[in-house]
Scaffold this active site. Structure first.
Site, PDB file in Angstrom:
ATOM      1  CG  PHE A   1      38.115  32.111  43.555  1.00  0.00           C
ATOM      2  CD1 PHE A   1      37.979  30.729  43.567  1.00  0.00           C
ATOM      3  CD2 PHE A   1      38.435  32.728  42.357  1.00  0.00           C
ATOM      4  CE1 PHE A   1      38.160  29.979  42.414  1.00  0.00           C
ATOM      5  CE2 PHE A   1      38.628  31.989  41.193  1.00  0.00           C
ATOM      6  CZ  PHE A   1      38.492  30.614  41.212  1.00  0.00           C
TER       7      PHE A   1
ATOM      8  CG  ASP B   1      37.125  30.219  32.941  1.00  0.00           C
ATOM      9  OD1 ASP B   1      37.796  29.830  31.960  1.00  0.00           O
ATOM     10  OD2 ASP B   1      37.342  31.265  33.564  1.00  0.00           O
TER      11      ASP B   1
ATOM     12  NE  ARG C   1      34.290  35.891  30.716  1.00  0.00           N
ATOM     13  CZ  ARG C   1      34.207  35.113  29.643  1.00  0.00           C
ATOM     14  NH1 ARG C   1      33.230  34.234  29.533  1.00  0.00           N
ATOM     15  NH2 ARG C   1      35.082  35.205  28.680  1.00  0.00           N
TER      16      ARG C   1
ATOM     17  CG  HIS D   1      34.113  36.348  36.448  1.00  0.00           C
ATOM     18  ND1 HIS D   1      34.459  37.668  36.444  1.00  0.00           N
ATOM     19  CD2 HIS D   1      34.665  35.792  35.338  1.00  0.00           C
ATOM     20  CE1 HIS D   1      35.210  37.930  35.372  1.00  0.00           C
ATOM     21  NE2 HIS D   1      35.340  36.815  34.682  1.00  0.00           N
TER      22      HIS D   1
ATOM     23  NE  ARG E   1      33.573  41.411  33.311  1.00  0.00           N
ATOM     24  CZ  ARG E   1      34.571  40.835  32.684  1.00  0.00           C
ATOM     25  NH1 ARG E   1      35.736  40.699  33.282  1.00  0.00           N
ATOM     26  NH2 ARG E   1      34.424  40.367  31.470  1.00  0.00           N
TER      27      ARG E   1
ATOM     28  CD  GLU F   1      41.369  33.455  46.424  1.00  0.00           C
ATOM     29  OE1 GLU F   1      41.843  32.574  47.192  1.00  0.00           O
ATOM     30  OE2 GLU F   1      41.681  33.535  45.220  1.00  0.00           O
TER      31      GLU F   1
ATOM     32  CB  SER G   1      38.818  39.287  35.728  1.00  0.00           C
ATOM     33  OG  SER G   1      39.719  38.628  34.868  1.00  0.00           O
TER      34      SER G   1
END
Lengths: 271, 351
Positions: free
Chosen positions: B81, B115, B165, B107, B8, B56, B35
């Site tokens: 998402f 999470d 991530r 992620h 990322r 989204e 993020s």
């Protein structure tokens, strides 16, 4: 391209005839919502919008998004009559290999820029087109028509926030407020009222009109163009099945094509 | 020492660099720009960055509209998402009209860690791979991420890219190149070949190295494009190795393992094993703990290799027990009962 009200009224009758004929031939499709949208679409395509049927990809053209994609017959009727494709295609609506599919598909029907059919998605796309146009400093106007049942979709309100937040004033939405959806009266199925207040609260300029009076349709579209800093929502009060007495205000004709008998009766009324 | 790089981070940096030369690049994010790392582009090009808020579905639709307006939109948020919440928007607004939208979701997988299950996206490959016109890519390291982002910018059509991530070891160095639909062949093994993508690629390489010490010639293929899958390379590996193992940080259902199985079943049905998450949701924990818990370690790949090799040696005799007539008749009776009920309904409708 300014046409007289009389001329527009005459065109709208022909649009309704084409809608009914193509639906009857297809033997399925959405009659009521196509007829309620017919006058607004006629006003857009035969008076208001800058577009060139001979050059569908003209860079500076205004864009129309039919978010309530099930009213495709009305869109096809105005596109065909404008000259985007031969009206011979009308009899091929919903048939295998036809350029006129059940719901509008970009790249399949000349003049259709946005694929719709799954409700609630047109406003987001209209926002995106309008933002791209602003970035490029183009003068084009983006029009998008929503149904009143359609605004039950959550995405519509996400997009409503976006249009106001990013001050998308080259966008004009029109709500075909015919009061009916497939399962019944909109406010029995899932209340959407009060519509003007809701859109105002979301930061929009709101105009209410009779969606079957050309003077009101045209003047509201002109007024929307003068507004800067916010998008405009024209709430058009319409009648589902407008123009055919036995279809007007009838839920039954939401998703049903006219039978041969019904078609003949309807054509007699319209002609 | 192993150098680790976040895919990322690379995405965010390359995007900000590409934004200089290519003014058509527009970036959208749904309140996760810090993020997903699109924040760097947002800082440099505020006029070409749109934060869509926690919305989204609208983000995907707006991206579609920007593509209609001849822009190159990159839409980023967390994988779950992007592909879960907004799946139907991707289908209707992006894939059906075949629009030039790049969805780069961070992620992905279970290495989201603490999470927990709500945020672990182990279904994104499945959800994206089923869509016509969609290209699905998961880069194997930082360098490949750069090559991927550069390549897809010049490609016209919908693309889904998963980033992670977690930082993971660098495999390639410098310009490793990337072509959509072309797998990177590290080696095709005489005994077995492991096909992997993303985080599992370096584990597959480690597994192959250790297997070699035992005299097992295990090959490794980086299938960073999961769709369109490099069928030619997979069939070549199948022909040479006679057994395949897939390894992915994804559900075993409809990911790379399924895609490879589809190709094998239709062309050359050799033994294969899938390393992946076995139809379960994620839960909270440290990434390393989760990888162990869900069976996504080098050890799990080695076990799959041993299992598939024993299948290879075994006879081809069918071990399926034939269904007896008695069993059939029991089933038949039940079927009759249920069909009678349907017949009644049909009759009512006709009236």
């Amino acid at each position: 391209m300014s046409k007289s009200i009389k001329e527009l009224e005459r065109i709208a009758v022909q649009i309704r005839i084409d809608i009914l004929k193509m639906l009857s031939e297809a033997d399925s499709g959405h009659t009521g919502g196509s007829l309620s949208a017919a006058d607004i679409l006629t006003a857009l395509y035969f008076s208001k919008m800058r577009h060139d049927p001979n050059n569908p990809n003209w860079n500076e053209r205004d864009i129309f998004v039919l978010s309530k994609g099930h009213a495709a017959p009305a869109l096809y009727a105005v596109l065909g009559k404008s000259g985007y494709f031969s009206t011979d295609n009308f009899s091929r609506l919903r048939k295998l290999g036809s350029i006129l599919r059940g719901h509008p598909v970009r790249g399949i029907t000349p003049g259709v820029d946005v694929s719709t059919g799954s409700l609630g998605q047109g406003l987001s796309q209209a926002n995106g087109i309008a933002l791209a146009s602003k970035i490029d400093n183009k003068k084009k106007r983006i029009y998008v028509m929503l149904g009143d049942g359609e605004v039950q979709e959550g995405q519509v309100w996400e997009a409503a926030m976006t249009a106001a937040h990013y001050k998308i004033d080259n966008l004009c939405a029109i709500l075909d407020n015919n009061g009916l959806q497939i399962d019944g009266h909109v406010n029995d199925v899932m209340s959407v009222d009060p519509l003007p207040e809701k859109w105002k609260a979301f930061g929009w300029n709101v105009i209410e009109i009779d969606g079957h009076k050309f003077e009101e349709i045209l003047s509201s579209l002109d007024k929307a163009e003068e507004i800067t800093g916010k998008p405009t929502m024209i709430i058009a009060h319409t009648i589902k099945g407008k123009g055919v007495s036995f279809m007007e205000g009838k839920v039954k004709y939401h998703g049903v094509a006219p039978t041969q008998d019904e078609l003949e009766k309807a054509l007699k009324e319209l002609r | 020492m192993t150098i680790k790089l976040g895919t990322r981070e690379v995405y965010g940096n390359i995007l900000a660099e590409l934004g200089e030369e290519n003014k058509d690049i527009i970036v959208l994010d749904a309140d996760l720009s810090g993020s997903t790392r699109t924040s760097e582009f947002a800082r440099k090009f505020p006029d070409r960055f749109f934060n869509m808020g926690v919305a989204e579905q609208d983000m995907m639709g707006t991206a579609a509209g920007l593509a209609i307006g001849d822009k190159i939109p990159f839409a980023s948020t967390f994988a779950i998402f992007a592909t879960g919440r907004a799946w139907e928007q991707i289908r209707q607004s992006i894939c059906l009209p075949n629009l030039n939208v790049k969805i780069v979701a961070s992620h992905g997988g279970i290495t989201v860690g603490e999470d927990g299950g709500s945020h672990h996206c182990i279904e994104d490959i499945a959800l994206m791979r089923v869509l016509p016109n969609m290209t699905v890519i998961v880069p194997g390291d930082g360098y490949e991420t750069e090559a991927v982002v550069r390549t897809v910018t010049d490609y016209k059509g919908p693309v889904y890219i998963r980033t992670s991530r977690e930082k993971f070891p660098v495999i390639y160095s410098g310009d490793c190149g990337f072509e959509i639909g072309k797998a990177k062949i590290h080696h095709i093994g005489k005994d077995v070949t492991i096909i992997a993508y993303g985080l599992m690629l370096h584990k597959a390489l480690d597994a192959a190295k250790n297997l070699r010490k035992e005299g097992i010639d295990a090959g490794v293929i980086n299938s960073s494009t999961i769709k369109p899958l490099d069928k030619e390379t997979i069939l070549e590996a199948a022909r040479v190795s006679g057994a395949l193992v897939t390894a992915e940080e994804h559900s075993i259902i409809n990911g790379l393992g399924s895609a490879v199985a589809e190709i094998l079943a239709e062309n050359n049905p050799i033994p294969m094993k899938r390393v992946g998450i076995r139809d379960r949701f994620g839960m909270s924990g440290k990434s390393k703990e989760l990888l162990e818990h869900y069976g996504l370690t080098e050890r799990d790949i080695i076990k799959a290799v041993r299992d598939v090799m024993s299948m290879k040696k075994g006879s081809c005799q069918s071990r399926i027990t034939p269904i007896t007539n008695q069993k059939l008749s029991i089933k038949g009776r039940k079927l009759q009962d249920s069909s009678r009920f349907t017949a009644e309904i049909a009759e009512k409708i006709q009236k």
